[in-house]
Design a protein around this motif. Structure first.
Motif, mmCIF file in Angstrom:
data_model
loop_
_atom_site.group_PDB
_atom_site.id
_atom_site.type_symbol
_atom_site.label_atom_id
_atom_site.label_comp_id
_atom_site.label_asym_id
_atom_site.label_seq_id
_atom_site.Cartn_x
_atom_site.Cartn_y
_atom_site.Cartn_z
ATOM 1 N N ASN A 2 -16.150 -4.465 6.467
ATOM 2 C CA ASN A 2 -16.800 -5.633 6.683
ATOM 3 C C ASN A 2 -16.573 -6.717 5.507
ATOM 4 O OD1 ASN A 2 -18.246 -4.434 4.618
ATOM 5 N ND2 ASN A 2 -20.327 -4.491 5.893
ATOM 6 N N CYS A 3 -15.540 -6.465 4.836
ATOM 7 C CA CYS A 3 -15.107 -7.698 3.802
ATOM 8 C C CYS A 3 -14.768 -8.930 4.627
ATOM 9 C CB CYS A 3 -14.080 -7.334 3.066
ATOM 10 S SG CYS A 3 -14.309 -5.851 1.835
ATOM 11 N N LYS A 11 -10.227 -4.457 0.669
ATOM 12 C CA LYS A 11 -9.468 -3.099 0.896
ATOM 13 C C LYS A 11 -8.000 -3.213 0.671
ATOM 14 C CE LYS A 11 -9.269 -0.136 5.121
ATOM 15 N NZ LYS A 11 -9.667 -0.150 6.531
ATOM 16 N N ARG A 83 -25.199 -1.284 -10.937
ATOM 17 C CA ARG A 83 -25.630 -0.779 -9.778
ATOM 18 C C ARG A 83 -26.991 -0.143 -9.945
ATOM 19 N NH1 ARG A 83 -23.832 3.410 -7.354
ATOM 20 N NH2 ARG A 83 -24.474 2.722 -5.211
ATOM 21 N N ASN A 134 -27.820 -0.605 -3.655
ATOM 22 C CA ASN A 134 -28.412 -0.833 -2.516
ATOM 23 C C ASN A 134 -30.034 -0.543 -2.480
ATOM 24 O OD1 ASN A 134 -28.158 1.747 -1.908
ATOM 25 N ND2 ASN A 134 -27.812 1.765 0.123
ATOM 26 N N TYR A 182 -19.400 -7.757 0.426
ATOM 27 C CA TYR A 182 -19.468 -6.581 1.178
ATOM 28 C C TYR A 182 -21.087 -6.315 1.340
ATOM 29 C CZ TYR A 182 -18.719 -1.640 2.378
ATOM 30 O OH TYR A 182 -18.728 -0.583 2.850
ATOM 31 N N PHE A 183 -21.545 -5.809 2.529
ATOM 32 C CA PHE A 183 -22.811 -5.304 2.570
ATOM 33 C C PHE A 183 -22.798 -3.900 3.110
ATOM 34 C CE2 PHE A 183 -24.733 -9.686 3.328
ATOM 35 C CZ PHE A 183 -23.521 -10.186 3.481
ATOM 36 N N THR A 184 -23.977 -3.324 2.303
ATOM 37 C CA THR A 184 -24.308 -1.886 2.941
ATOM 38 C C THR A 184 -25.719 -1.861 3.172
ATOM 39 O OG1 THR A 184 -25.069 -1.385 0.659
ATOM 40 C CG2 THR A 184 -22.880 -1.022 1.041
ATOM 41 N N GLU A 185 -26.038 -0.729 3.718
ATOM 42 C CA GLU A 185 -27.463 -0.922 4.371
ATOM 43 C C GLU A 185 -28.332 -0.163 3.268
ATOM 44 O OE1 GLU A 185 -29.699 2.711 7.291
ATOM 45 O OE2 GLU A 185 -27.900 1.947 8.045
ATOM 46 N N GLU A 187 -31.468 1.098 1.056
ATOM 47 C CA GLU A 187 -32.079 2.233 0.995
ATOM 48 C C GLU A 187 -33.398 2.314 1.763
ATOM 49 O OE1 GLU A 187 -33.636 5.051 -2.530
ATOM 50 O OE2 GLU A 187 -34.287 2.858 -2.462
ATOM 51 N N SER A 192 -29.178 -4.912 6.183
ATOM 52 C CA SER A 192 -27.942 -4.819 5.172
ATOM 53 C C SER A 192 -28.313 -5.748 4.138
ATOM 54 C CB SER A 192 -26.827 -5.279 6.063
ATOM 55 O OG SER A 192 -26.549 -4.554 7.004
ATOM 56 N N THR A 195 -24.082 -6.251 -1.396
ATOM 57 C CA THR A 195 -23.978 -5.174 -2.725
ATOM 58 C C THR A 195 -22.523 -5.333 -3.895
ATOM 59 O OG1 THR A 195 -23.045 -3.327 -1.312
ATOM 60 C CG2 THR A 195 -25.296 -3.166 -1.905
#
Length: 201
Positions: A2-3, A11, A83, A134, A182-185, A187, A192, A195
């Motif tokens: 998802n970049c 990637k 992080r 996250n 870039y996105f992450t879910e 916590e 999203s 991150t």
């Protein structure tokens, strides 16, 4: 995956300098425990990587205090990993750790975050990468009594206010100095969160 391909093909750049390792030799007990835990979830496919030999001389790693980042390592850095740590200098509790004393804490979270983001911006090379975690408390900020009403929302279930806009995201997005790539879910959340951020210029 998802970049944002228009801005930075993270990637492809990753695979240019990294090789897949089939059977890594773990020196760290914590890493081995993590692998054993992850292997108990067959739906999660683990991959291990190592830096290609020809790139080892190009990289150096420096650990230290983010507030003293100017004096760490080389003049400029290609990547900074901070992080799950913004909540520490801002004294920002997670919602389920919320303590009423935070309402009266006079730490200016916006100022602390802006100062750190300015230092990160100055340290990174153009196109450099900032990696965040996250954790909810790094992205959702408790708003104290000193925050204007139009900048916060009340959460009845936690009996506290939060900032309408994350001060961290606002600081990183200011003047288009950084863009999320870039996105992450998040916590304990279905949201999203960005991150990985890239320094634009």
């Amino acid at each position: 995956e998802n970049c944002n391909d228009e801005n930075y093909d993270l990637k492809n750049k990753f695979y240019k300098i990294m090789d897949v390792v089939e059977n890594p030799d773990f020196k760290n007990d914590e890493s081995l425990k993590l692998v054993r835990l992850m292997n108990s979830f067959p739906e999660i496919k683990l991959k291990f990587f190592k830096l290609k030999d020809e790139h080892k001389k190009e990289l150096s790693y420096n650990l230290g205090d983010i507030n003293d980042i100017k004096n760490l390592g080389p003049q400029k850095a290609g990547a900074i990993y901070f992080r799950n740590a913004f909540y520490i200098p801002t004294k920002n509790y997670d919602l389920n750790e919320f303590d009423i004393s935070e309402i009266y804490d006079k730490t200016d979270k916006k100022q602390v975050i802006n100062d750190i983001v300015d230092k990160i911006y100055d340290k990174l090379l153009p196109g450099g990468i900032l990696v965040l975690g996250n954790l909810l408390k790094d992205h959702v900020y408790i708003a104290g009594d000193d925050v204007p009403e139009d900048e916060k929302l009340f959460l009845p279930s936690y009996f506290c206010h939060i900032y309408k806009e994350s001060p961290l995201h606002a600081a990183l997005s200011k003047d288009n100095r950084f863009i999320p790539i870039y996105f992450t879910e998040g916590e304990k959340s279905c949201m999203s969160v960005p991150t990985i951020w890239q320094k634009v210029s």
